[in-house]
Write an enzyme that holds these catalytic residues in place. Structure first.
Site, short mmCIF file in Angstrom:
data_model
loop_
_atom_site.label_atom_id
_atom_site.label_comp_id
_atom_site.label_asym_id
_atom_site.label_seq_id
_atom_site.Cartn_x
_atom_site.Cartn_y
_atom_site.Cartn_z
N LYS A 266 0.84 -1.19 0.00
CA LYS A 266 0.00 0.00 0.00
C LYS A 266 0.88 1.25 0.00
O LYS A 266 0.58 2.23 -0.66
CB LYS A 266 -0.91 -0.02 1.23
CG LYS A 266 -1.66 1.27 1.42
CD LYS A 266 -2.78 1.12 2.41
CE LYS A 266 -3.13 2.43 3.09
NZ LYS A 266 -3.28 3.58 2.24
N ARG A 267 1.98 1.17 0.73
CA ARG A 267 2.85 2.34 0.82
C ARG A 267 3.37 2.74 -0.56
O ARG A 267 3.33 3.90 -0.95
CB ARG A 267 4.01 2.05 1.78
CG ARG A 267 4.77 3.30 2.07
CD ARG A 267 5.53 3.40 3.37
NE ARG A 267 5.72 2.20 4.15
CZ ARG A 267 6.89 1.58 4.25
NH1 ARG A 267 7.94 2.01 3.59
NH2 ARG A 267 7.00 0.51 5.02
#
Ligand code: GLU
Length: 508
Positions: A266-267
């Protein structure tokens, strides 16, 4: 081998369902449908500390959006329920007790401090693993080292305990994975995993195996991150006496970052601005927002097609598949062994392919809604015509508005490169004549506007190359775009005449 194909997708409602989870669900669905089997949705909510409200609803809504409909599950009924693990607690207790009675599991009373001390001791002794296993259990406080009376007393007085699996030493654990093929592990590498936690809830391992058995699951198709747990699950099937009906396993390859370096995260996705969730999600605990494919303008058909090709291939050049065609073409043998790069450009390409095949009428419904939000009045025919002109050139429906501004507002700027190259006296006088000729028409079609232009060009003894770009820039301000005669027909003769006149006086 079981007669009926029954597969399950078993998410834990700990947050927004990740796109990798959606792919797992899709492969389960495809495999089930291909084999005339059943696709079951089971919610694995035994870890109460990680429960996030709204996560279960999010899963249901994702499936609805994508058209992946389970045959059995909370909202779908079925004979093998309940389909939420927190409602099946008594079952897990029964099997844990059975294992204890048969000497295959035991009570462990160790406090967190005692467990830490054990790990520290093993670390200092430079042991390979610092785990609770067939060697270390001898030194701990459990029903194997304590007397029967002591154990009974501790339980009676309400001392917290867990139930652990008693993994025997030196057993060969074998399993055949449909993707990874033969896997062999020595049981010395498997620790005495907790089956029941001190809060009375089963762990994932026990609940998962019990439910797969009771729900008659024939194939466990899940992400590769669960591969290390598979040998433990094989042992559990053995210890519970269910080896003969053990499901077949298939562990799907990881989804990798677009550059192939590491697991999709997600980062990384946030950094590059692409979604890794099917729909928008606001974390109820942190209020952190995550963007979703749906709200970004991706079409469900495109996402299904994109995900299907992310780890599976049809063995042909064909790339575009409807859900039904995927069911037809799907086979486990064609699941890739290596990780798949999550290439968002490819998702965009699929979106384009699906978008341009949608009828103008259907596209205009969404476009008109968007226009309403922008407080923009627009007749349906005009919206349909704009959709028709732009749909080949855009990726997301939102671009009908962002890239179609010139259908609603006259240009305020003109492409300077075109001006420098094409805005000359000849072009200007053709434009002036074209403007006058258009002035007599009430409405206009693309053909008519071209005929009028050709007549003007003939009069000037010029070819279309001398004026087309200048005309486009006068009408839209831009150097490129869809069929210019189509744009002129949408705008109508009055608006086009006015824009030409403005351009002639603004540009000079
Ligand atoms: N509850 C597990 C998860 O969240 C299921 C893994 C499995 O399919 O066995 O992914």
């Amino acid at each position: 081998m079981k007669n009926e194909i029954r597969v399950r997708f078993a998410p834990s409602p700990t947050g927004a369902l990740h796109i990798g989870g959606v792919r797992t669900a899709l492969y389960n669905y495809l495999f089930a449908k291909k084999n005339k089997g059943k696709f079951i949705l089971r919610i694995e909510d035994t870890d109460q500390s990680r429960f996030v409200s709204g996560a279960e609803e999010y899963i249901h809504e994702t499936f609805k959006w994508l058209g992946i409909v389970p045959d059995e599950g909370i909202e779908f009924g079925g004979e093998a329920g309940p389909y939420r693990q927190s409602e099946r607690k008594a079952l897990y207790h029964g099997y844990a007790r059975q294992l204890i009675e048969e000497g295959k599991a035991y009570y462990a009373f160790d406090t967190p401090e005692e467990l830490d001390a054990m790990r520290q001791r093993l670390k200092e002794a430079k042991a390979d693993h610092q785990v609770y296993d067939s060697l270390t259990r001898e030194t701990m406080r459990n029903s194997l080292t304590l007397s029967k009376e002591e154990t009974g007393e501790l339980i009676k007085t309400g001392a917290p305990y867990v139930i652990r699996l008693k993994v025997e030493r030196d057993q060969k654990v074998r399993l055949y994975d449909m993707v990874r093929e033969e896997i062999k592990v020595n049981s010395n590498y498997i620790d005495d995993k907790i089956l029941m936690k001190s809060d009375g809830m089963p762990t994932y391992h026990l609940a998962n195996v019990v439910d797969d058995h009771l729900m008659n699951i024939s194939h466990v198709i899940r992400g590769e991150e669960w591969l290390p747990s598979a040998p433990l699950h094989v042992l559990l099937y053995q210890y519970l006496g269910w080896s003969d009906s053990m499901p077949q396993f298939a562990h799907l390859p990881l989804l990798l970052k677009p550059d192939g370096n590491g697991k999709l995260s997600k980062r990384d996705a946030d950094k590059h601005g692409y979604p890794v969730f099917p729909m928008d999600w606001i974390d109820p605990k942190t209020s952190e927002t995550s963007i979703g494919f749906r709200e970004q303008g991706y079409l469900p058909e495109a996402i299904v097609n994109f995900l299907a090709m992310l780890g599976w291939n049809p063995g042909t050049e064909q790339e575009l598949f409807t859900l039904d065609q995927l069911v037809e073409a799907f086979s486990m043998e064609r699941i890739n062994k290596s990780g798949s790069k999550f290439d968002v450009e490819k998702a965009n390409w699929f979106n384009q392919q699906y978008l341009k095949n949608i009828s103008n009428e259907k596209l205009a419904v969404g476009f008109l809604k968007l226009l309403e939000e922008e407080n923009m009045d627009c007749p349906r025919e005009k919206a349909e015509a704009i959709c028709g002109l732009l749909k080949e050139r855009i990726t997301f429906p939102g671009e009908f508005w962002t890239k179609g501004q010139y259908f609603f507002y006259p240009p305020t700027e003109y492409d300077q490169r075109v001006i420098r190259k094409k805005w000359n006296d000849e072009a200007k006088s053709i434009l002036a004549d074209y403007k006058n000729a258009l002035g007599v028409a009430d409405t206009i079609t693309p053909e008519l506007s071209l005929n009028i232009l050709n007549e003007v060009l003939e009069k000037h003894g010029a070819g279309p190359g001398s004026v087309m770009q200048a005309l486009r820039v006068a009408v839209t301000g831009m150097a490129g775009g869809p069929d210019l005669m189509g744009i002129i027909a949408v705008l109508g003769p009055d608006e086009v005449s006015e824009r030409i006149e403005n351009a002639l006086s603004n540009i000079g």
